[in-house]
Scaffold this active site. Structure first.
Site, PDB file in Angstrom:
ATOM      1  N   HIS A  17       0.919  -1.198  -0.016  1.00 19.28           N
ATOM      2  CA  HIS A  17      -0.087  -0.044  -0.061  1.00 19.28           C
ATOM      3  C   HIS A  17       0.810   1.224   0.145  1.00 19.28           C
ATOM      4  O   HIS A  17       0.578   2.147  -0.890  1.00 19.28           O
ATOM      5  CB  HIS A  17      -0.815   0.090   1.410  1.00 19.28           C
ATOM      6  CG  HIS A  17      -2.041  -0.951   1.303  1.00 19.28           C
ATOM      7  ND1 HIS A  17      -2.085  -1.553   2.504  1.00 19.28           N
ATOM      8  CD2 HIS A  17      -2.964  -1.463   0.502  1.00 19.28           C
ATOM      9  CE1 HIS A  17      -2.947  -2.654   2.366  1.00 19.28           C
ATOM     10  NE2 HIS A  17      -3.613  -2.549   1.173  1.00 19.28           N
ATOM     11  N   LYS A  41     -15.447  -8.138   4.275  1.00 25.74           N
ATOM     12  CA  LYS A  41     -14.302  -8.543   5.066  1.00 25.74           C
ATOM     13  C   LYS A  41     -14.615  -8.069   6.686  1.00 25.74           C
ATOM     14  O   LYS A  41     -15.183  -7.005   6.906  1.00 25.74           O
ATOM     15  CB  LYS A  41     -13.107  -7.591   4.854  1.00 25.74           C
ATOM     16  CG  LYS A  41     -12.283  -7.999   3.490  1.00 25.74           C
ATOM     17  CD  LYS A  41     -11.152  -7.157   3.056  1.00 25.74           C
ATOM     18  CE  LYS A  41     -10.597  -7.368   1.808  1.00 25.74           C
ATOM     19  NZ  LYS A  41      -9.446  -6.583   1.447  1.00 25.74           N
ATOM     20  N   ARG A  90      -2.473  -6.489  -8.100  1.00 26.38           N
ATOM     21  CA  ARG A  90      -1.479  -7.621  -8.174  1.00 26.38           C
ATOM     22  C   ARG A  90      -1.481  -8.608  -8.834  1.00 26.38           C
ATOM     23  O   ARG A  90      -0.460  -9.351  -9.533  1.00 26.38           O
ATOM     24  CB  ARG A  90      -1.341  -7.947  -6.554  1.00 26.38           C
ATOM     25  CG  ARG A  90      -0.982  -6.977  -5.495  1.00 26.38           C
ATOM     26  CD  ARG A  90      -1.493  -7.684  -4.249  1.00 26.38           C
ATOM     27  NE  ARG A  90      -2.976  -7.934  -4.247  1.00 26.38           N
ATOM     28  CZ  ARG A  90      -3.557  -8.064  -2.990  1.00 26.38           C
ATOM     29  NH1 ARG A  90      -2.727  -8.222  -1.921  1.00 26.38           N
ATOM     30  NH2 ARG A  90      -4.744  -8.281  -3.011  1.00 26.38           N
ATOM     31  N   SER A 128      -2.643  -7.925   3.114  1.00 26.63           N
ATOM     32  CA  SER A 128      -3.314  -7.418   4.686  1.00 26.63           C
ATOM     33  C   SER A 128      -3.292  -8.717   5.470  1.00 26.63           C
ATOM     34  O   SER A 128      -3.056  -9.109   6.484  1.00 26.63           O
ATOM     35  CB  SER A 128      -4.178  -6.444   5.026  1.00 26.63           C
ATOM     36  OG  SER A 128      -3.827  -5.387   4.298  1.00 26.63           O
TER      37      SER A 128
HETATM   38  O1  PNS Z   1      -8.761  -2.932   0.707  1.00 30.06           O
HETATM   39  P1  PNS Z   1     -10.279  -3.345  -0.017  1.00 30.06           P
HETATM   40  O2  PNS Z   1     -11.081  -4.458   1.139  1.00 30.06           O
HETATM   41  O3  PNS Z   1     -10.024  -4.076  -1.484  1.00 30.06           O
HETATM   42  O4  PNS Z   1     -11.176  -2.186  -0.366  1.00 30.06           O
HETATM   43  C1  PNS Z   1     -12.495  -2.392  -0.779  1.00 30.06           C
HETATM   44  C2  PNS Z   1     -13.179  -0.817  -0.542  1.00 30.06           C
HETATM   45  C3  PNS Z   1     -13.259  -0.622   1.025  1.00 30.06           C
HETATM   46  C4  PNS Z   1     -12.486   0.271  -1.262  1.00 30.06           C
HETATM   47  C5  PNS Z   1     -14.597  -0.932  -1.046  1.00 30.06           C
HETATM   48  O5  PNS Z   1     -15.052  -2.112  -0.354  1.00 30.06           O
HETATM   49  C6  PNS Z   1     -15.414   0.206  -1.000  1.00 30.06           C
HETATM   50  O6  PNS Z   1     -15.254   1.022  -1.882  1.00 30.06           O
HETATM   51  N1  PNS Z   1     -16.301   0.210   0.152  1.00 30.06           N
HETATM   52  C7  PNS Z   1     -17.222   1.260   0.157  1.00 30.06           C
HETATM   53  C8  PNS Z   1     -18.674   1.016  -0.274  1.00 30.06           C
HETATM   54  C9  PNS Z   1     -18.561   1.069  -1.813  1.00 30.06           C
HETATM   55  O7  PNS Z   1     -18.655   2.309  -2.160  1.00 30.06           O
HETATM   56  N2  PNS Z   1     -18.431   0.005  -2.493  1.00 30.06           N
HETATM   57  C10 PNS Z   1     -18.642   0.138  -4.055  1.00 30.06           C
HETATM   58  C11 PNS Z   1     -19.736  -0.101  -4.928  1.00 30.06           C
HETATM   59  S1  PNS Z   1     -19.927  -1.955  -5.024  1.00 30.06           S
END
Ligand code: PNS
Length: 160
Positions: A17, A41, A90, A128
């Site tokens: 990150h 998650k 990745r 993570s």
């Molecule tokens: O590090 P991650 O878990 O891949 O991040 C995913 C994250 C937190 C960016 C994603 O789940 C997110 O944007 N969550 C907020 C809710 C949202 O806007 N979802 C997108 C529409 S499905």
């Protein structure tokens, strides 16, 4: 002014990150690292803890800040007047998931672009969740998370 948002769970932030954050900070005027909830998650660190760990590792990056938000990413982007979402990639499996999310975000707000940055090859295996597994069973996470947070990550995970 170009404002980019780097959203994620950051549970916790890893060297992978941080590499994406530094490379983004060299391209955009301002980068906001945003801790958001991924409903798929279950976190180990609460949102305040994740933000505090990130604050420690970005403190010398002048055009980077960290915030958290509960809700849709596109709504957060609008609040911050940001037009670019940064995502790290990745693998092909990352791509499938990120592609779907980018298209959903585009559907929700067509003015927002998702920019994908390829992982630094030396961090392509890093996540993570794998860091937490290594920490849980007493392995060394020194090159996996920024040195400022390594001992706190081990303390937190081994207390679980
Ligand atoms: O590090 P991650 O878990 O891949 O991040 C995913 C994250 C937190 C960016 C994603 O789940 C997110 O944007 N969550 C907020 C809710 C949202 O806007 N979802 C997108 C529409 S499905």
């Amino acid at each position: 002014m170009s404002i980019a948002v780097y959203p994620g769970s950051f549970d916790p932030i890893t060297e992978g990150h941080l590499d994406i954050i530094k490379r983004s900070a060299a391209i955009f005027d301002e980068v906001i690292v945003s801790v958001l909830i991924n409903p798929e998650k279950n976190g180990n660190f609460n949102v305040e803890e994740r933000v505090e760990l990130i604050e420690r590792v970005i403190k010398n990056l002048d055009n980077v800040k960290v915030e958290s938000f509960y809700g849709l990413l596109v709504n957060y982007m609008k609040e911050r007047n940001a037009k670019v979402i940064i995502k790290g990639l990745r693998s092909v499996s990352d791509f499938e998931y990120e592609f779907q999310m980018a298209l959903m975000n585009k559907k929700l707000d067509p003015t927002i672009e998702t920019v994908f940055m390829m992982t630094n090859a030396k961090y392509s295996y890093l996540s993570s969740s794998s860091v937490k597994q290594v920490a849980m069973f007493g392995g060394c996470i020194d090159e996996l998370v920024p040195h400022e947070i390594a001992s706190d990550v081990i303390d937190k995970i081994s207390r679980k």
